[in-house]
Design a protein around this motif. Structure first.
Motif, PDB file in Angstrom:
ATOM      1  N   GLN A   1       0.818  -1.105  -0.082  1.00 40.46           N
ATOM      2  CA  GLN A   1      -0.146  -0.040   0.119  1.00 40.46           C
ATOM      3  C   GLN A   1       0.870   1.313  -0.077  1.00 40.46           C
ATOM      4  OE1 GLN A   1      -3.419   0.136  -0.194  1.00 40.46           O
ATOM      5  NE2 GLN A   1      -2.889   2.465  -0.625  1.00 40.46           N
ATOM      6  N   GLU A   2       2.012   1.115   0.969  1.00 44.19           N
ATOM      7  CA  GLU A   2       2.789   2.355   0.683  1.00 44.19           C
ATOM      8  C   GLU A   2       3.446   2.475  -0.730  1.00 44.19           C
ATOM      9  OE1 GLU A   2       6.281   3.980   3.748  1.00 44.19           O
ATOM     10  OE2 GLU A   2       5.568   2.038   4.009  1.00 44.19           O
ATOM     11  N   TYR A   3       4.003   1.270  -1.306  1.00 42.83           N
ATOM     12  CA  TYR A   3       4.343   1.528  -2.627  1.00 42.83           C
ATOM     13  C   TYR A   3       3.377   2.423  -3.432  1.00 42.83           C
ATOM     14  CZ  TYR A   3       7.353   0.267  -6.508  1.00 42.83           C
ATOM     15  OH  TYR A   3       8.331   0.405  -7.347  1.00 42.83           O
TER      16      TYR A   3
ATOM     17  N   VAL B   1       3.498   5.866  -5.855  1.00 40.69           N
ATOM     18  CA  VAL B   1       2.933   6.013  -7.103  1.00 40.69           C
ATOM     19  C   VAL B   1       2.012   7.083  -7.461  1.00 40.69           C
ATOM     20  CG1 VAL B   1       2.075   4.734  -9.078  1.00 40.69           C
ATOM     21  CG2 VAL B   1       3.549   3.395  -7.645  1.00 40.69           C
ATOM     22  N   HIS B   2       1.136   7.149  -6.618  1.00 42.73           N
ATOM     23  CA  HIS B   2       0.061   8.363  -6.710  1.00 42.73           C
ATOM     24  C   HIS B   2       0.708   9.716  -6.359  1.00 42.73           C
ATOM     25  CE1 HIS B   2      -3.760   6.055  -7.358  1.00 42.73           C
ATOM     26  NE2 HIS B   2      -3.231   5.322  -6.898  1.00 42.73           N
ATOM     27  N   ARG B   3       1.715   9.663  -5.523  1.00 42.47           N
ATOM     28  CA  ARG B   3       2.487  10.891  -5.067  1.00 42.47           C
ATOM     29  C   ARG B   3       3.106  11.395  -6.335  1.00 42.47           C
ATOM     30  NH1 ARG B   3       7.261  11.600  -0.839  1.00 42.47           N
ATOM     31  NH2 ARG B   3       7.996  13.816  -1.695  1.00 42.47           N
ATOM     32  N   ALA B   4       3.960  10.419  -7.137  1.00 40.05           N
ATOM     33  CA  ALA B   4       4.364  10.582  -8.415  1.00 40.05           C
ATOM     34  C   ALA B   4       3.206  11.299  -9.525  1.00 40.05           C
ATOM     35  CB  ALA B   4       5.093   9.433  -9.039  1.00 40.05           C
TER      36      ALA B   4
ATOM     37  N   ARG C   1       9.901  10.059 -11.420  1.00 38.43           N
ATOM     38  CA  ARG C   1       9.585  10.254  -9.831  1.00 38.43           C
ATOM     39  C   ARG C   1       9.200   8.881  -9.365  1.00 38.43           C
ATOM     40  NH1 ARG C   1      11.475  13.286  -7.566  1.00 38.43           N
ATOM     41  NH2 ARG C   1       9.909  13.228  -6.159  1.00 38.43           N
ATOM     42  N   VAL C   2       8.830   7.916  -9.996  1.00 36.25           N
ATOM     43  CA  VAL C   2       8.571   6.621  -9.268  1.00 36.25           C
ATOM     44  C   VAL C   2       9.702   6.014  -8.830  1.00 36.25           C
ATOM     45  CG1 VAL C   2       7.842   4.290  -9.707  1.00 36.25           C
ATOM     46  CG2 VAL C   2       6.260   6.212 -10.204  1.00 36.25           C
TER      47      VAL C   2
END
Length: 378
Positions: free
Chosen positions: A106-108, A112-115, A210-211
């Motif tokens: 989930q943290e990964y 990804v959504h942050r990127a 970014r990822v």
């Protein structure tokens, strides 16, 4: 044809009429691009023919002209509502996200959504403008930003073999083709989306970069560039594992050939998707029929009595003893979770349990019908 008869170019028939010449040149480009599929409005044709001293009846048949004039006011709305910007990652990222423990997975996905958010901010800076008009000239207008939303997919499409799709973590970002301009008007963005298409590759590269940076910062993920694809894959996820979870890509390459180009593989992918949809629809229909037959047999009802209770048959009264009987509990426990939510009313289950108990008692008593205690009948 009229120009050929006169031995001049088509534009020379409209000499001294620059507006009509511009319209003719535009229509010629569309015919060159679309061929026989291109259609023109009969009003535009009438104006061009009149400017060239021609009669449309000499070019088209009377019935064809009559049909066209009948639909003069008909319009097809071909405006673009929005675009789907897909942000995906190398296969090893999907494998890594699938093998991590739930909390780390989930943290990964969160990073990804942050990127994704950071990438959309750049896209908004690149194409988040509109084009207006001032004194007949196009001008660039500032807007309040893009309107977009995203959907996360963790797997590829199923292969049609009854198994789920391969791990494929990617995002679909829907960008609406509208933005509120500084003058209070809503307009299309990025020169009607042309700039968005130009920057699609840059957005994809920014997202992947970014990822990579965020994954290294949080998990220490190191990468190496794949020799065959050029993608930056996660170190420690070998090519054999990546190919194992790339069945759809393998099928597309098999259909199109090893030496095929991008267009051939796109066509093969579309054909594979259409085949999978047809197999899936047929499989779902067959599964629904099998499920219906199983439920009818499970509840002890035939095809004719499944949809309606026969007239004149007394309705069984539900009692606590029948509802709590082991037969009812066993009949409920072997249902799958999705079927428990759609099971029949309790009186049907009680009748089925009572019938099953009577049958067992008859076998034990030498085919003597000794019905067990059950719901009392009215």
């Amino acid at each position: 044809m009229a120009a050929e008869e006169r031995g001049v170019a088509a534009a020379d028939l409209l000499e001294g009429k620059p507006k009509q010449q511009k319209v003719l040149a535009q229509q010629q480009r569309m015919v060159h691009r679309q061929g026989d599929r291109h259609r023109m409005q009969v009003g535009t044709l009438h104006k061009l023919a009149r400017a060239a001293d021609l009669d449309l009846a000499d070019v088209y048949g009377e019935q064809e002209l009559a049909d066209a004039r009948e639909h003069t006011d008909a319009r097809v709305d071909d405006r673009v509502r929005g675009w789907d910007l897909m942000l995906d990652m190398p296969k090893s990222d999907s494998v890594l996200a699938g093998l991590l423990p739930d909390a780390h997975s989930q943290e990964y996905r969160d990073l990804v959504h942050r990127a994704k958010v950071e990438t959309l901010r750049e896209v908004e800076r690149w194409v988040g403008y509109a084009v207006g008009s001032e004194d007949g000239r196009p001008v660039r207008l500032s807007t309040g930003g893009l309107l977009a939303w995203s959907v996360e997919h963790q797997s590829a499409r199923p292969m049609g073999d009854g198994q789920p799709g391969d791990p494929h973590l990617h995002l679909h970002v829907t960008i609406a083709n509208m933005a509120l301009c500084e003058d209070g008007e809503w307009r299309s963005i990025g020169n009607s989306g042309q700039d968005l298409h130009r920057h699609a590759a840059a957005a994809d590269a920014h997202f992947k970069a970014r990822v990579r940076a965020l994954a290294f910062e949080r998990f220490g993920v190191r990468r190496e560039q794949a020799e065959r694809t050029g993608a930056w894959e996660v170190s420690g996820v070998p090519e054999q594992v990546r190919d194992l979870y790339s069945r759809r890509h393998g099928r597309i390459v098999e259909m199109a050939g090893d030496e095929s180009g991008r267009q051939e593989r796109d066509r093969a992918a579309a054909e594979s998707q259409a085949r999978g949809r047809r197999r899936r629809d047929a499989g779902e229909l067959a599964a629904a029929r099998r499920g219906g037959r199983c439920r009818r047999r499970r509840h002890g009802r035939g095809r004719r009595t499944w949809t309606a209770r026969p007239r004149g048959r007394p309705r069984a009264r539900q009692t606590r003893r029948a509802a709590d009987s082991p037969a009812v509990r066993r009949g409920h426990s072997h249902l799958r979770p999705d079927e428990r939510a759609h099971r029949e009313p309790e009186d049907v289950l009680a009748r089925a349990a009572a019938r099953r108990g009577r049958q067992r008692a008859a076998v034990r008593a030498g085919r003597r019908r000794n019905p067990p205690p059950g719901p009392a009948r009215r």
